[in-house]
Design a protein around this motif. Structure first.
Motif, PDB file in Angstrom:
ATOM      1  N   VAL A 301      -1.920   6.603   1.212  1.00 38.69           N
ATOM      2  CA  VAL A 301      -0.389   6.890   1.832  1.00 38.69           C
ATOM      3  C   VAL A 301       0.650   7.134   0.772  1.00 38.69           C
ATOM      4  O   VAL A 301       0.767   6.202  -0.066  1.00 38.69           O
ATOM      5  CB  VAL A 301       0.091   5.986   2.848  1.00 38.69           C
ATOM      6  N   LEU A 302       1.657   8.029   0.965  1.00 41.75           N
ATOM      7  CA  LEU A 302       2.772   8.191   0.268  1.00 41.75           C
ATOM      8  C   LEU A 302       3.919   7.572   0.915  1.00 41.75           C
ATOM      9  O   LEU A 302       4.359   7.683   2.132  1.00 41.75           O
ATOM     10  CB  LEU A 302       3.114   9.566   0.247  1.00 41.75           C
ATOM     11  N   LEU A 303       4.673   6.676   0.006  1.00 43.85           N
ATOM     12  CA  LEU A 303       5.875   5.992   0.521  1.00 43.85           C
ATOM     13  C   LEU A 303       6.895   7.143   0.501  1.00 43.85           C
ATOM     14  O   LEU A 303       6.968   7.958  -0.166  1.00 43.85           O
ATOM     15  CB  LEU A 303       6.161   4.890  -0.418  1.00 43.85           C
ATOM     16  N   ASN A 304       8.100   6.812   1.438  1.00 46.67           N
ATOM     17  CA  ASN A 304       9.281   7.739   1.466  1.00 46.67           C
ATOM     18  C   ASN A 304       9.916   7.331   0.125  1.00 46.67           C
ATOM     19  O   ASN A 304       9.538   6.442  -0.323  1.00 46.67           O
ATOM     20  CB  ASN A 304      10.013   7.752   2.880  1.00 46.67           C
ATOM     21  N   GLU A 305      11.209   8.108  -0.130  1.00 47.15           N
ATOM     22  CA  GLU A 305      11.620   8.092  -1.542  1.00 47.15           C
ATOM     23  C   GLU A 305      12.187   6.667  -1.471  1.00 47.15           C
ATOM     24  O   GLU A 305      12.363   5.991  -2.552  1.00 47.15           O
ATOM     25  CB  GLU A 305      12.732   9.138  -1.501  1.00 47.15           C
ATOM     26  N   HIS A 326      -3.637  -1.071  -3.504  1.00 48.13           N
ATOM     27  CA  HIS A 326      -3.931  -1.165  -4.722  1.00 48.13           C
ATOM     28  C   HIS A 326      -3.203   0.242  -4.984  1.00 48.13           C
ATOM     29  O   HIS A 326      -2.582   1.204  -4.237  1.00 48.13           O
ATOM     30  CB  HIS A 326      -5.509  -0.931  -5.000  1.00 48.13           C
ATOM     31  N   VAL A 327      -3.387   0.872  -6.230  1.00 49.77           N
ATOM     32  CA  VAL A 327      -2.561   2.266  -6.583  1.00 49.77           C
ATOM     33  C   VAL A 327      -3.951   3.207  -7.274  1.00 49.77           C
ATOM     34  O   VAL A 327      -4.205   2.694  -8.460  1.00 49.77           O
ATOM     35  CB  VAL A 327      -1.393   2.142  -7.461  1.00 49.77           C
ATOM     36  N   HIS A 328      -4.038   4.312  -6.774  1.00 50.89           N
ATOM     37  CA  HIS A 328      -4.889   5.314  -7.441  1.00 50.89           C
ATOM     38  C   HIS A 328      -4.213   6.432  -7.647  1.00 50.89           C
ATOM     39  O   HIS A 328      -3.959   7.085  -6.887  1.00 50.89           O
ATOM     40  CB  HIS A 328      -6.188   5.331  -6.694  1.00 50.89           C
ATOM     41  N   TYR A 354       3.679  12.027  -7.190  1.00 50.73           N
ATOM     42  CA  TYR A 354       2.708  11.344  -6.503  1.00 50.73           C
ATOM     43  C   TYR A 354       2.494   9.748  -7.140  1.00 50.73           C
ATOM     44  O   TYR A 354       2.574   8.921  -6.148  1.00 50.73           O
ATOM     45  CB  TYR A 354       1.501  11.816  -6.919  1.00 50.73           C
ATOM     46  N   TYR A 355       2.565   9.662  -8.169  1.00 43.56           N
ATOM     47  CA  TYR A 355       2.220   8.085  -8.659  1.00 43.56           C
ATOM     48  C   TYR A 355       3.398   7.220  -8.341  1.00 43.56           C
ATOM     49  O   TYR A 355       3.326   6.042  -7.668  1.00 43.56           O
ATOM     50  CB  TYR A 355       2.053   7.863 -10.479  1.00 43.56           C
ATOM     51  N   LYS A 356       4.447   7.591  -8.162  1.00 46.64           N
ATOM     52  CA  LYS A 356       5.648   6.904  -7.814  1.00 46.64           C
ATOM     53  C   LYS A 356       5.463   6.496  -6.272  1.00 46.64           C
ATOM     54  O   LYS A 356       6.236   5.588  -5.954  1.00 46.64           O
ATOM     55  CB  LYS A 356       7.130   7.708  -8.147  1.00 46.64           C
ATOM     56  N   ARG A 357       4.928   7.099  -5.442  1.00 48.08           N
ATOM     57  CA  ARG A 357       4.855   7.150  -4.181  1.00 48.08           C
ATOM     58  C   ARG A 357       3.577   6.551  -3.494  1.00 48.08           C
ATOM     59  O   ARG A 357       3.264   6.075  -2.346  1.00 48.08           O
ATOM     60  CB  ARG A 357       5.081   8.446  -3.341  1.00 48.08           C
ATOM     61  N   ALA A 358       2.551   6.516  -4.179  1.00 48.33           N
ATOM     62  CA  ALA A 358       1.064   6.386  -3.651  1.00 48.33           C
ATOM     63  C   ALA A 358       0.790   4.932  -3.839  1.00 48.33           C
ATOM     64  O   ALA A 358       1.004   4.352  -4.428  1.00 48.33           O
ATOM     65  CB  ALA A 358       0.328   7.232  -4.399  1.00 48.33           C
ATOM     66  N   ILE A 359       0.157   4.561  -2.651  1.00 47.64           N
ATOM     67  CA  ILE A 359      -0.726   3.182  -2.575  1.00 47.64           C
ATOM     68  C   ILE A 359      -1.783   3.502  -1.730  1.00 47.64           C
ATOM     69  O   ILE A 359      -1.715   4.217  -0.718  1.00 47.64           O
ATOM     70  CB  ILE A 359       0.487   2.091  -1.881  1.00 47.64           C
ATOM     71  N   THR A 360      -2.812   2.670  -2.161  1.00 45.38           N
ATOM     72  CA  THR A 360      -4.020   2.644  -1.490  1.00 45.38           C
ATOM     73  C   THR A 360      -4.212   1.537  -0.582  1.00 45.38           C
ATOM     74  O   THR A 360      -4.018   0.347  -0.829  1.00 45.38           O
ATOM     75  CB  THR A 360      -5.199   2.641  -2.482  1.00 45.38           C
TER      76      THR A 360
END
Length: 390
Positions: A301-305, A326-328, A354-360
């Motif tokens: 999922v992507l977090l909002n800003e 986790h983060v991928h 993408y990396y700023k916002r993504a968590i698994t």
């Protein structure tokens, strides 16, 4: 702790491994070719070459395409380092194509633009390695069309995508690529404990990869450079490696393959449940295109800003809650080794976003609805905590 991924091992798997332990063959016996045939049939492709890891499969795939010094490989920055290391193993150069931040996959528009520039600069790649991130295929038809225009080979890194489909074809069919790579690591869709495979429609590539996985040695009489000395005779024709899969691992792979469609279906049902229940939270699941069936190796999922500014806090607090978020992935070029190769911190703008916002979030076939509800409740709680400290 609810893990982000976990293997599903049942009695059939245990029995299959025990049968091999009680047999005459532990390493190179009948189970490896059986697994290869079953895998090739499943994907409707001619050849499967089983090896001890997907990393090994990527390496021998590059070698079989003649990759070497002076050649260039392009891949996605949003992957594990194996997707790019395989080029460096061959003394080739590596470069990265930016992603679509809403799918995590290689961006076709970015690829097209980069290819046009590379042609002008006489710096076209020999091989492109699209990565099917999280279990969803890249747009292989479009990537293949570009590769044909510029006479470039394609290796699909489908490590996440065993059992997935693209435009009603199984990922691994090599309809739009020269070689496809699978991983059977325990957190992947099916497991052989450790293992991987390279699939292809080309008999020459298959034979070359078979030799590279086993010291460059062949025992096939028709391939000898001189007359056989006798039934013991073999020849080393390439500088190969010991990348072979054992019968123990193949036996487990065979029984896991029997459950592959079930695993993919279960993961899709779990993903749909996540998507429905997370709709009220300020997170956005990755897009899955209508012509794709994702195998959902990962649920990202992507977090909002606003929440993204507290990403580390959110991941740490989720783990404190018993949810192994986790983060991928960290963009490959941000790794210290790749920085020393000359890549700048913000080399691919969309991969950085993408990396700023993504968590698994956790997802695996044995996951219960109660565990999934705990993940959702914990995420809601932690997002509120993060919002309060802004």
């Amino acid at each position: 702790m609810i893990p982000y991924g976990k293997q599903h091992i049942d009695q059939a798997d245990l029995d299959a491994v025990l049968e091999v332990l009680n047999s005459d063959f532990l390493t190179q016996g009948p189970k490896v070719p059986e697994f290869e045939k079953r895998l090739a049939d499943y994907c409707n492709v001619d050849f499967a070459v089983a090896v001890n890891s997907a990393t090994s499969a990527l390496h021998i795939a590059c070698l079989s395409l003649g990759l070497g010094s002076g050649d260039i490989v392009w891949t996605s920055p949003n992957s594990f380092v194996a997707s790019s290391n395989c080029a460096l193993y061959c003394d080739a150069q590596i470069d990265f194509v930016d992603i679509n931040p809403f799918t995590g996959n290689m961006c076709v528009e970015a690829l097209e633009k980069k290819l046009a520039t590379a042609e002008t600069n006489h710096r076209l790649p020999k091989v492109i390695i699209p990565v099917h991130f999280s279990g969803q295929s890249c747009d292989m038809k479009a990537i293949s069309a570009l590769a044909k225009r510029y006479n470039i080979k394609i290796i699909e890194d489908a490590s996440h995508a065993v059992g997935a489909e693209y435009q009603n074809d199984k990922v691994g069919s090599c309809k739009y690529s020269d070689i496809s790579i699978f991983s059977f690591h325990p957190v992947k869709i099916i497991t052989s404990a450790e293992g991987g495979a390279a699939l292809t429609k080309c008999s020459k590539l298959a034979k070359t990869m078979q030799m590279f996985r086993s010291h460059g040695v062949t025992g096939a009489t028709q391939e000898f450079s001189e007359q056989s000395h006798g039934p013991w005779y073999y020849e080393q024709q390439l500088l190969g490696f010991n990348y072979r899969m054992t019968d123990l691992h193949a036996a487990l792979g065979i029984t896991q393959l029997n459950k592959l469609d079930y695993f993919v279906n279960k993961r899709n049902l779990q993903a749909k449940r996540y998507i429905d229940k997370l709709s009220a939270l300020p997170v956005t699941p990755l897009d899955v295109k209508n012509d794709n069936l994702s195998s959902y190796h990962l649920f990202v999922v992507l977090l909002n800003e606003k929440s993204a500014r507290s990403k580390r806090f959110i991941v740490e607090k989720l783990r404190e809650e018993g949810v192994f978020a986790h983060v991928h992935y960290i963009p490959i070029y941000k790794q210290p080794y790749y920085q020393r190769l000359g890549f700048s911190q913000f080399y691919c703008e969309q991969a950085e976003e993408y990396y700023k916002r993504a968590i698994t979030l956790p997802l695996f076939p044995l996951m219960t609805e109660e565990q999934q509800d705990k993940v959702i409740a914990s995420l809601k709680k932690v997002l509120l905590m993060a919002d309060s400290i802004e």
